[in-house]
Scaffold this motif. Structure first.
Motif, mmCIF file in Angstrom:
data_model
loop_
_atom_site.group_PDB
_atom_site.id
_atom_site.type_symbol
_atom_site.label_atom_id
_atom_site.label_comp_id
_atom_site.label_asym_id
_atom_site.label_seq_id
_atom_site.Cartn_x
_atom_site.Cartn_y
_atom_site.Cartn_z
ATOM 1 N N THR A 165 0.800 -1.221 0.000
ATOM 2 C CA THR A 165 0.000 0.000 0.000
ATOM 3 C C THR A 165 0.836 1.276 0.000
ATOM 4 O O THR A 165 0.548 2.223 -0.729
ATOM 5 C CB THR A 165 -0.929 0.022 1.230
ATOM 6 N N MET A 166 1.901 1.295 0.804
ATOM 7 C CA MET A 166 2.681 2.523 0.975
ATOM 8 C C MET A 166 4.124 2.398 0.490
ATOM 9 O O MET A 166 4.972 3.210 0.844
ATOM 10 C CB MET A 166 2.685 2.912 2.459
ATOM 11 N N SER A 167 4.407 1.394 -0.334
ATOM 12 C CA SER A 167 5.797 1.158 -0.710
ATOM 13 C C SER A 167 6.073 1.494 -2.170
ATOM 14 O O SER A 167 5.155 1.595 -2.983
ATOM 15 C CB SER A 167 6.153 -0.322 -0.480
ATOM 16 N N PRO A 168 7.364 1.601 -2.517
ATOM 17 C CA PRO A 168 7.723 1.669 -3.933
ATOM 18 C C PRO A 168 7.392 0.325 -4.588
ATOM 19 O O PRO A 168 7.183 -0.683 -3.893
ATOM 20 C CB PRO A 168 9.247 1.876 -3.895
ATOM 21 N N SER A 169 7.329 0.307 -5.912
ATOM 22 C CA SER A 169 7.049 -0.953 -6.607
ATOM 23 C C SER A 169 8.343 -1.588 -7.077
ATOM 24 O O SER A 169 9.357 -0.914 -7.281
ATOM 25 C CB SER A 169 6.125 -0.710 -7.805
ATOM 26 N N LEU A 170 8.278 -2.904 -7.240
ATOM 27 C CA LEU A 170 9.411 -3.662 -7.717
ATOM 28 C C LEU A 170 9.037 -4.338 -9.038
ATOM 29 O O LEU A 170 7.992 -4.966 -9.127
ATOM 30 C CB LEU A 170 9.819 -4.725 -6.695
ATOM 31 N N ALA A 171 9.878 -4.202 -10.051
ATOM 32 C CA ALA A 171 9.615 -4.793 -11.350
ATOM 33 C C ALA A 171 9.922 -6.286 -11.312
ATOM 34 O O ALA A 171 10.937 -6.716 -10.735
ATOM 35 C CB ALA A 171 10.442 -4.117 -12.430
ATOM 36 N N ILE A 172 9.028 -7.084 -11.918
ATOM 37 C CA ILE A 172 9.193 -8.526 -11.943
ATOM 38 C C ILE A 172 9.662 -8.980 -13.313
ATOM 39 O O ILE A 172 9.101 -8.594 -14.339
ATOM 40 C CB ILE A 172 7.861 -9.244 -11.608
ATOM 41 N N ASP A 173 10.689 -9.811 -13.346
ATOM 42 C CA ASP A 173 11.166 -10.415 -14.577
ATOM 43 C C ASP A 173 10.466 -11.763 -14.737
ATOM 44 O O ASP A 173 10.799 -12.726 -14.031
ATOM 45 C CB ASP A 173 12.684 -10.595 -14.522
ATOM 46 N N LEU A 174 9.485 -11.840 -15.636
ATOM 47 C CA LEU A 174 8.737 -13.082 -15.803
ATOM 48 C C LEU A 174 9.538 -14.172 -16.486
ATOM 49 O O LEU A 174 9.112 -15.324 -16.530
ATOM 50 C CB LEU A 174 7.455 -12.806 -16.590
ATOM 51 N N ASN A 175 10.703 -13.830 -17.023
ATOM 52 C CA ASN A 175 11.559 -14.836 -17.669
ATOM 53 C C ASN A 175 12.417 -15.581 -16.671
ATOM 54 O O ASN A 175 13.075 -16.542 -17.043
ATOM 55 C CB ASN A 175 12.439 -14.176 -18.727
#
Length: 224
Positions: free
Chosen positions: A214-224
């Motif tokens: 809710t209150m955090s930065p986002s993290l990008a996910i590598d689906l590979n």
């Protein structure tokens, strides 16, 4: 420009990789500086579809293996309110519930409807539709098996729907969940979105995936 809190900036500065596998991202997320409440965790997906094309609309549900951690309030539109309440619904009825919704009441998280009640329920589509609360067969919220439907929603069935920008978000649990439970929930959500690819769509369906609380930065996910 919006000013970020010291807690947010501290969490953002701890991100060491542009992309992460899902497990590592969740580990990092749960190490971010905490807030004073149990944050919800969402998987956000950007899709490659054209949101202006109705044939490419993306909507579906996922049964989270470990629930969402949220107390879901369920409204059932039905002539048999006693049956729905006995099945675990928080609110049930037809004419009386429709009247309340028309007056502006939306004190529930999910609306279900029996097939026969939908003729009357369509009168509140303008209220429920923009809020993503309108019962639809595609989302499994129009059914005559109320006991199963209410149980599924209460136990962790989460609906997702693409917005006008071609993005969607899926609730996958709470920050307090154990890592294995969050991982299974998040993977189930990503799998469900992947399976909702419109028939005949050509091209890259999922452009990118991020996870955040809710209150955090986002993290990008590598689906590979």
């Amino acid at each position: 420009m919006k000013s970020r809190s010291k807690r947010y900036k501290s969490s953002a500065s701890s991100i060491t990789s542009e992309t992460n596998n899902l497990s590592d991202a969740l580990i990092a997320l749960q190490k971010f500086d905490p807030v004073k409440f149990d944050e919800s965790i969402e998987v956000s997906v950007s899709l490659g579809v054209d949101p202006k094309q109705s044939s490419q609309a993306v909507r579906g549900t996922v049964n989270l293996p470990h629930g969402s951690g949220k107390d879901i309030k369920v409204l059932v539109f039905t002539d048999n309110a006693d049956e729905a309440l006995a099945a675990g619904a928080d609110f049930a009825g037809l004419d009386d519930m429709i009247k309340k919704v028309k007056e502006g009441w939306v004190g529930f998280d999910v609306a279900l409807s029996t097939t026969s009640a939908m003729k009357e329920v369509r009168s509140v589509a303008r209220v429920l539709g923009p809020r993503g609360l309108m019962p639809t067969p595609k989302a499994g919220t129009v059914t005559d098996d109320l006991a199963t439907a209410v149980k599924d929603v209460k136990s962790g069935r989460v609906e997702f729907k693409m917005d006008k920008t071609g993005a969607l978000a899926v609730l996958v649990g709470k920050r307090s969940f154990d890592h294995p439970k969050l991982l299974e929930n998040a993977q189930a959500a990503i799998d469900a979105v992947s399976s909702s690819r419109p028939e005949g769509f050509k091209g890259k369906f999922i452009k990118n995936v991020h996870i955040s609380s809710t209150m955090s930065p986002s993290l990008a996910i590598d689906l590979n």
